[in-house]
Design an enzyme around this catalytic site. Structure first.
Site, PDB file in Angstrom:
ATOM      1  N   HIS A 156      -1.656 -11.716  -7.065  1.00  0.00           N
ATOM      2  CA  HIS A 156      -1.102 -12.701  -5.728  1.00  0.00           C
ATOM      3  C   HIS A 156      -2.583 -12.853  -4.689  1.00  0.00           C
ATOM      4  O   HIS A 156      -1.791 -13.384  -3.983  1.00  0.00           O
ATOM      5  CB  HIS A 156       0.223 -12.387  -5.643  1.00  0.00           C
ATOM      6  CG  HIS A 156       0.990 -12.635  -6.125  1.00  0.00           C
ATOM      7  ND1 HIS A 156       1.830 -14.043  -6.492  1.00  0.00           N
ATOM      8  CD2 HIS A 156       1.599 -11.576  -7.476  1.00  0.00           C
ATOM      9  CE1 HIS A 156       3.367 -13.704  -6.890  1.00  0.00           C
ATOM     10  NE2 HIS A 156       2.371 -12.840  -7.647  1.00  0.00           N
ATOM     11  N   ASP A 363      -6.585 -14.932   2.377  1.00  0.00           N
ATOM     12  CA  ASP A 363      -4.910 -15.556   1.993  1.00  0.00           C
ATOM     13  C   ASP A 363      -5.394 -15.355   0.246  1.00  0.00           C
ATOM     14  O   ASP A 363      -6.219 -16.590  -0.190  1.00  0.00           O
ATOM     15  CB  ASP A 363      -4.199 -15.621   2.548  1.00  0.00           C
ATOM     16  CG  ASP A 363      -2.806 -15.720   2.823  1.00  0.00           C
ATOM     17  OD1 ASP A 363      -2.277 -14.803   1.701  1.00  0.00           O
ATOM     18  OD2 ASP A 363      -2.265 -16.193   3.708  1.00  0.00           O
TER      19      ASP A 363
END
Ligand code: GDG
Length: 454
Positions: A156, A363
């Protein structure tokens, strides 16, 4: 059809749907959980010893199986290697990385314990989907324990180029562990390309396109961006906008433009730089003073890790500085809260905001950016300001993209957003909305499970 077994560090449990604490992964997978699915992971509880027998709970036909972590395992595996070595490393923050061999040994030991506890629940024809950096060695541990079925892994968070990964002492072991899976998924093509480069450099295996050829097996790397359930989030946001809570917030703004930011309180999210960007806006474009109000929701997270405690202190100081410097008798520029806000309220706040300010330093994806877009009223949409270092920037190219390290760049984008004519806001939003409604959480799950079934 083979049963799907999901494994993640934290397991949401049957009652977590829509709960305040629901994180990105839990929300993304929730709509995908067909009856019969097994979801295995850590209970979130710390006990004297790591448990060997999972506790099973049923909800809507899904079985949730969890084990507790022993206190020492929690320190070494969770606080230590996962969150003090891997998390900073994979977010390009080598200066914050702390590594000890004992932590790495603890990380491997917990992954072995996960594998042993899970093996007792597995059937030969199960398909296993492992999530995130806590569990990179789980596939290899399951193989060693005798599981022969298909196993996939999805990361992720970002992946890094070889010149960054080499700083991690067990880089080679980690790469070998990733090559024990049948499918390895990343949020973006960039992360995938970095993985393939690292595999070539560290594993000694041959690389053919997006595949790594190990002893007799092929590991397929895919880019599979995670999304949200955009239809449902838009519906929640629209409804929430007329609730008493959002009305109260609206009244408190007395016509001022709302700038919203929301995330876990984490150093990857670029909060100090963002606060400085906001201060820069107020100093360089004084015409916006008293006309704008920023709301930063930074839900406290990983409070056992020292860097997170330091970040919190830094933000308290910066928020105080900004409000001390710019506030008037009837205007406080920055509202800053560290409590978690329920999801419906968050959606309503996104809906009424003029700017969504999403500026992580790095991110994997960033779901807040996608939620902000889904929550907007297409007739009078707010503007998304997005870090070019969020995975989401590869898809959301019609946002105002900024370099999150540059407070002046953030200030310029905020100024542009506050001045932006309605037609341009509508045009940009229409393009962003198409992307967010197309690359959804359902599509993310389908793409991964189809690759794993192939
Ligand atoms: C990792 C990767 C990747 C935030 N504050 C509150 C709250 N949230 C919700 C958001 C969003 C979720 O949490 C956060 O998702 P993100 O994607 O932004 O970030 P991470 O937690 O770091 O997640 C990331 C993600 O995994 C999925 O693959 O995108 O890159 O780091 O849904 O809305 N929710 C509530 N109250 C809050 O105060 N209810």
């Amino acid at each position: 059809m083979a049963r799907l077994v999901i494994v993640s560090n934290r397991v949401p449990g049957p009652r977590a749907k829509g709960a305040a604490s629901a994180g990105g992964l839990a929300v993304a997978l929730q709509s995908f959980l067909a009856p019969g699915t097994l979801w295995f992971g850590w209970s979130g509880k710390v006990a004297a010893e790591t448990s060997t027998e999972p506790v099973l709970v049923e909800g809507d036909g899904v079985t949730y199986a969890t084990i507790d972590l022993g206190a020492e395992d929690y320190d070494r595996f969770y606080v230590g290697f996962a969150n003090s070595s891997l998390w900073p490393l994979l977010h390009f923050r080598l200066g914050l990385m702390r590594y000890t061999r004992a932590d790495f040994a603890g990380y491997l030991a917990v992954n072995d314990a996960f594998a042993k506890a899970l093996m007792a629940l597995l059937r030969d024809d199960d398909t296993i989907w492992v999530h995130d950096y806590h569990l990179i060695p789980l596939g290899a541990a399951l193989r060693a324990a005798g599981f022969r079925g298909r196993i996939g892994f999805f990361l992720h968070i970002p992946f890094v180029p070889p010149s960054v990964l080499e700083a991690l002492p067990p880089a080679r072991e980690l790469l070998h562990a990733m090559c024990a899976y049948d499918v390895v998924g990343f949020q973006t093509r960039t992360h995938l390309a970095d993985f393939v480069d690292c595999a070539y450099r560290f594993s000694g295996f041959a690389v053919e396109g997006d595949e790594v050829v190990t002893d007799g097996r092929r590991v397929r790397a895919i880019a599979d961006p995670i999304g949200i359930d955009a239809v449902s989030f838009a519906r929640i946001a629209t409804r929430a906008a007329s609730t008493a809570y959002i009305q109260r917030v609206r009244e408190s703004l007395v016509g001022r433009a709302l700038v919203i930011s929301a995330e876990r309180l984490d150093y990857s999210k670029g909060l100090p730089h963002r606060f400085e960007g906001f201060a820069c806006l107020l100093a360089r474009f004084p015409q916006h003073q008293r006309r704008v109000s920023m709301l930063q929701i930074a839900a406290r997270s990983r409070e056992d890790v020292v860097e997170y405690q330091e970040l919190r202190r830094e933000l308290d100081r910066l928020a105080g500085d900004i409000n001390g410097r710019f506030s008037g008798f009837d205007w406080v520029p920055l509202r800053y809260m560290t409590q978690t806000v329920p999801r419906t309220k968050l959606a309503g706040l996104f809906r009424i905001a003029r700017i969504g300010l999403v500026t992580p330093l790095r991110d994997g994806m960033n779901l807040v950016a996608k939620e902000f877009v889904a929550a907007q009223d297409p007739a009078d949409p707010g503007v998304l300001i997005l870090s070019r270092f969020a995975g989401a920037a590869e898809e959301l190219t019609d946002a105002l993209l900024v370099n999150p390290y540059d407070p002046d760049d953030i200030a310029d984008a905020m100024h542009a957003a506050l001045e932006m004519p309605l037609e341009e806001r509508q045009a940009r939003h229409a393009v962003l909305r198409r992307a967010v409604f197309e690359v959804t959480s359902a599509r993310y799950c389908d793409v991964f499970t189809e690759a794993l079934a192939a």
